[in-house]
Design a protein around this motif. Structure first.
Motif, PDB file in Angstrom:
ATOM      1  N   MET A  66       2.049   0.139  -6.329  1.00 15.97           N
ATOM      2  CA  MET A  66       3.349   0.501  -5.615  1.00 15.97           C
ATOM      3  C   MET A  66       3.311   2.075  -5.239  1.00 15.97           C
ATOM      4  O   MET A  66       2.492   2.813  -5.739  1.00 15.97           O
ATOM      5  N   THR A  67       3.834   2.203  -3.985  1.00 20.14           N
ATOM      6  CA  THR A  67       3.900   3.694  -3.794  1.00 20.14           C
ATOM      7  C   THR A  67       5.325   4.000  -3.006  1.00 20.14           C
ATOM      8  O   THR A  67       5.864   2.874  -2.333  1.00 20.14           O
ATOM      9  N   ASP A  68       5.898   5.140  -2.818  1.00 18.23           N
ATOM     10  CA  ASP A  68       6.990   5.430  -2.310  1.00 18.23           C
ATOM     11  C   ASP A  68       6.440   6.307  -0.676  1.00 18.23           C
ATOM     12  O   ASP A  68       7.293   6.588   0.198  1.00 18.23           O
ATOM     13  N   ASP A  69       4.970   6.570  -0.782  1.00 18.86           N
ATOM     14  CA  ASP A  69       4.420   7.094   0.429  1.00 18.86           C
ATOM     15  C   ASP A  69       4.130   6.010   1.501  1.00 18.86           C
ATOM     16  O   ASP A  69       3.063   5.268   1.582  1.00 18.86           O
ATOM     17  N   GLU A  70       4.817   5.913   2.517  1.00 20.53           N
ATOM     18  CA  GLU A  70       4.746   4.685   3.494  1.00 20.53           C
ATOM     19  C   GLU A  70       3.501   5.028   4.412  1.00 20.53           C
ATOM     20  O   GLU A  70       3.026   4.018   4.990  1.00 20.53           O
ATOM     21  N   THR A  71       3.186   6.177   4.340  1.00 24.41           N
ATOM     22  CA  THR A  71       2.039   6.569   5.404  1.00 24.41           C
ATOM     23  C   THR A  71       0.618   5.866   4.719  1.00 24.41           C
ATOM     24  O   THR A  71      -0.380   5.678   5.780  1.00 24.41           O
ATOM     25  N   ILE A  72       0.615   5.547   3.679  1.00 26.40           N
ATOM     26  CA  ILE A  72      -0.536   4.984   2.948  1.00 26.40           C
ATOM     27  C   ILE A  72      -0.512   3.482   2.781  1.00 26.40           C
ATOM     28  O   ILE A  72      -1.263   2.753   2.317  1.00 26.40           O
ATOM     29  N   LEU A  73       0.456   2.676   3.270  1.00 28.19           N
ATOM     30  CA  LEU A  73       0.769   1.564   2.961  1.00 28.19           C
ATOM     31  C   LEU A  73      -0.543   0.652   3.701  1.00 28.19           C
ATOM     32  O   LEU A  73      -1.027  -0.390   3.167  1.00 28.19           O
ATOM     33  N   ASP A  74      -0.654   1.184   4.990  1.00 34.36           N
ATOM     34  CA  ASP A  74      -1.722   0.306   5.863  1.00 34.36           C
ATOM     35  C   ASP A  74      -3.150   0.579   5.176  1.00 34.36           C
ATOM     36  O   ASP A  74      -3.806  -0.337   5.014  1.00 34.36           O
ATOM     37  N   THR A  75      -3.438   1.566   4.544  1.00 30.18           N
ATOM     38  CA  THR A  75      -4.638   1.817   3.837  1.00 30.18           C
ATOM     39  C   THR A  75      -4.926   0.981   2.550  1.00 30.18           C
ATOM     40  O   THR A  75      -5.802   0.286   2.476  1.00 30.18           O
ATOM     41  N   TYR A  76      -3.649   0.757   1.824  1.00 33.40           N
ATOM     42  CA  TYR A  76      -3.588  -0.213   0.662  1.00 33.40           C
ATOM     43  C   TYR A  76      -3.681  -1.508   1.128  1.00 33.40           C
ATOM     44  O   TYR A  76      -4.355  -2.469   0.528  1.00 33.40           O
ATOM     45  N   ARG A  77      -3.183  -1.813   2.214  1.00 33.31           N
ATOM     46  CA  ARG A  77      -2.931  -3.431   2.411  1.00 33.31           C
ATOM     47  C   ARG A  77      -4.678  -3.508   3.102  1.00 33.31           C
ATOM     48  O   ARG A  77      -5.065  -4.629   2.662  1.00 33.31           O
ATOM     49  N   THR A  78      -5.326  -2.757   3.750  1.00 33.86           N
ATOM     50  CA  THR A  78      -6.465  -3.019   4.141  1.00 33.86           C
ATOM     51  C   THR A  78      -7.542  -3.315   3.007  1.00 33.86           C
ATOM     52  O   THR A  78      -8.336  -4.045   2.876  1.00 33.86           O
ATOM     53  N   LYS A  79      -7.522  -2.371   1.920  1.00 31.93           N
ATOM     54  CA  LYS A  79      -8.070  -2.546   0.752  1.00 31.93           C
ATOM     55  C   LYS A  79      -7.831  -3.748   0.132  1.00 31.93           C
ATOM     56  O   LYS A  79      -8.791  -4.632  -0.590  1.00 31.93           O
ATOM     57  N   LEU A  80      -6.744  -4.147  -0.082  1.00 31.85           N
ATOM     58  CA  LEU A  80      -6.365  -5.224  -0.936  1.00 31.85           C
ATOM     59  C   LEU A  80      -6.931  -6.634  -0.175  1.00 31.85           C
ATOM     60  O   LEU A  80      -7.474  -7.479  -0.760  1.00 31.85           O
ATOM     61  N   VAL A  81      -6.787  -6.789   1.426  1.00 35.36           N
ATOM     62  CA  VAL A  81      -7.371  -7.810   1.816  1.00 35.36           C
ATOM     63  C   VAL A  81      -8.630  -7.912   1.957  1.00 35.36           C
ATOM     64  O   VAL A  81      -9.240  -8.946   1.685  1.00 35.36           O
TER      65      VAL A  81
END
Length: 41
Positions: free
Chosen positions: A1-16
């Motif tokens: 979980m993060t409050d930094d929305e700028t890295i959400l796409d990176t997290y999503r890519t890694k999780l997928v």
């Protein structure tokens, strides 16, 4: 979980990518929140 929305796409890519390693696909993606999953017990 993060409050930094700028890295959400990176997290999503890694999780997928990680999910694919376990044989999971985008079709199996869960869109409900943890709270709604818990409420469904």
């Amino acid at each position: 979980m993060t409050d930094d929305e700028t890295i959400l796409d990176t997290y999503r890519t890694k999780l997928v990518s990680l999910a694919a390693q376990f044989g999971l696909s985008e079709k199996q993606l869960e869109h409900r929140s943890y709270r709604s999953l818990q409420a469904g017990k």
